[in-house]
Design a protein around this motif. Sequence first.
Motif, PDB file in Angstrom:
ATOM      1  N   GLU A  11       0.860  -1.186   0.000  1.00  0.00           N
ATOM      2  CA  GLU A  11       0.000   0.000   0.000  1.00  0.00           C
ATOM      3  C   GLU A  11       0.894   1.232   0.000  1.00  0.00           C
ATOM      4  N   GLN A  12       0.394   2.313  -0.560  1.00  0.00           N
ATOM      5  CA  GLN A  12       1.102   3.597  -0.506  1.00  0.00           C
ATOM      6  C   GLN A  12       0.173   4.551   0.250  1.00  0.00           C
ATOM      7  N   LEU A  13       0.311   4.546   1.557  1.00  0.00           N
ATOM      8  CA  LEU A  13      -0.673   5.269   2.366  1.00  0.00           C
ATOM      9  C   LEU A  13      -0.488   6.786   2.286  1.00  0.00           C
ATOM     10  N   ARG A 501       3.014  12.337 -18.934  1.00  0.00           N
ATOM     11  CA  ARG A 501       3.004  11.119 -18.130  1.00  0.00           C
ATOM     12  C   ARG A 501       3.532  11.463 -16.748  1.00  0.00           C
ATOM     13  N   ALA A 502       2.976  10.816 -15.761  1.00  0.00           N
ATOM     14  CA  ALA A 502       3.386  11.073 -14.379  1.00  0.00           C
ATOM     15  C   ALA A 502       3.918   9.771 -13.804  1.00  0.00           C
ATOM     16  N   SER A 503       5.263   9.688 -13.688  1.00  0.00           N
ATOM     17  CA  SER A 503       5.896   8.453 -13.218  1.00  0.00           C
ATOM     18  C   SER A 503       5.819   8.367 -11.711  1.00  0.00           C
ATOM     19  N   ILE A 504       5.461   7.189 -11.239  1.00  0.00           N
ATOM     20  CA  ILE A 504       5.193   7.019  -9.811  1.00  0.00           C
ATOM     21  C   ILE A 504       6.203   6.084  -9.182  1.00  0.00           C
ATOM     22  N   ASP A 505       6.894   6.603  -8.181  1.00  0.00           N
ATOM     23  CA  ASP A 505       7.905   5.793  -7.513  1.00  0.00           C
ATOM     24  C   ASP A 505       7.255   5.018  -6.361  1.00  0.00           C
ATOM     25  N   ALA A 506       6.337   4.165  -6.732  1.00  0.00           N
ATOM     26  CA  ALA A 506       5.637   3.305  -5.761  1.00  0.00           C
ATOM     27  C   ALA A 506       5.060   2.160  -6.584  1.00  0.00           C
ATOM     28  N   GLU A 507       4.604   1.137  -5.867  1.00  0.00           N
ATOM     29  CA  GLU A 507       4.010   0.020  -6.606  1.00  0.00           C
ATOM     30  C   GLU A 507       2.620   0.404  -7.106  1.00  0.00           C
TER      31      GLU A 507
END
Length: 546
Positions: A11-13, A501-507
Amino acid sequence: MDVIFGRNKKEQLEPVRAQVTGRIPSWLQGTLLRNGPGMHTVGETRYNHWFDGLALLHSFTIRDGEVYYRSKYLRSDTYNANTKANRIVVSEFGTMAHPDPCKNIFSKAFSYLSHTIPDFTDNCLINIMKCGEDFYATTETNYIRKINPQTLETLEKVDYRNYVAVNLATSHPHYDAAGNVLNMGTSIMDKGKTKYVIFKIPATVPEDAKGKNPLKHIEVFGSITSRSLLSPSYYHSFGVTENYIVFLEQPFKLDILKMSTAYIRGVNWASCLAFHREDKTYIHIVDQRTGKPVPTKFYADPMVVFHHVNAYEEDGCLVFDVIAYEDGSLYQLFYLANLNQDFEENSRLTSIPTLRRFAVPLDVDKNAEVGSNVVKLASTTARALKEKDDRVYCQPELLYEGLELPRINYAHNGKPYRYVFAAEVHWSPIPTKILKYDILTKSSLKWGQEHCWPAEPLFVPMPGAKDEDDGIILSAIVSTDPQKLPFLLVLDAKSFTELARASIDAEVHLDLHGLFIPDADGDAREQAPSQEQPDRVPDCHVAPWT
Ligand SMILES: CC1=C(/C=C/C(C)=C/C=C/C(C)=C/C=O)C(C)(C)CCC1
Ligand SMILES: [Fe+2]
């Protein structure tokens, strides 16, 4: 592949700010809220099927050109019971758990079959529904779970059965222009009848001592008796036009007797679902104004439809578009055992999903000759052949091959429309491209990139939009290359070119469905995304269900 499908996602809380390249249009302010399975093992136990996974909500909040990502598991009773026991204790579509606390009903006498319909899971992993001012995570059982769309917190568990007699309900409701929800559910063996029930949840309701609860005001406005008491059709969605509901009673059926003994036999719900290729697909058209079905008996060849695309009325006919398969093998492919390293060989579809257009006349001329085509529309080659005894055999027009997860500009729902946005899929159920199909010119535009698996593409109209495709497409992209971050893709819906594009450093997990909640004119923008936002959902200036 197992890594992408079967591995539990973190989770990315806390909202994480994405790295944006390109430019997100300044008018695009709001939250893309989506749902899908994120956890497939609990302790030492493992679910069998991808659709069994515990619901993981995630959101992409777009504010002033920036994107913030967060995710949170739905704290369903199922999630809590599993976590407490550190193993899977609640049965899902493809996994029968033993012992399942929900199934204590089986210790009671089997005196009435209707009492043997088990209590189902509240692992609402498929979609999000807006109901009045509330948002719910949904699946296909009798349970929905209220959620806070900003914090992704799980709120009340709601049992549809307290408000309407259904044992199952779709996770793909429709919304009318006023925001009322239209949905369908199956009522099994209630008062000796099995029916498909059409119901409306009003968007605005009077306040009582406990506040506003639209569910208390559910109105059943029509029903269709199942052709068979003990084997109703399975369905995942349905269609609406301005005045009618389109329901396909397809030969992909639930076997209620098998379901009532599944737990003691130790088999899963999926094994109680079967495609009957010798059977037909019955097309039911219900008039929303009277709640009555159109008397003509429309039918088509056997097929399996999960997603209706759109439907509309034209010159006395009802036109509806669906994504259809030749059989029910799609659900078979999503067994996690098939989604492993040898994925390419193990998960070949036996039929490609195709976009098919059907047309049925709303008023069939009694004197029409048997064998004649009673559809006289210039816009389609779909036919409806008159037969004896009020029967009409419908043959679709094949529009496009190889697409799934269709979305449209929802302002055109129930009305004539031109564009279908979808994921491109061929012999494998995994999308590699997203697609814009133009029904008028029969041409398509595509976006795809190596190692990228796109989610369902969602259309958001721009303010003051004139053309049907004036707006953008949002799709969460998961990468099979571990070096590459997942990202939120923003495409110009007209040209299908990448805007940002918005790159996300999370799963980020592969999800199923969701919706976009536009910010009310600027009111939520003042808040830093890490601050808790109020429970109240901002009023929407465009349809919130787009
Ligand atoms: C648990 C359960 C069910 C769950 C079905 C699910 C979870 C279906 C998911 C379908 C999806 C994701 C389709 C995508 O196109 C049934 C069979 C309704 C009835 C028995 C209990
Ligand atoms: Fe769906």
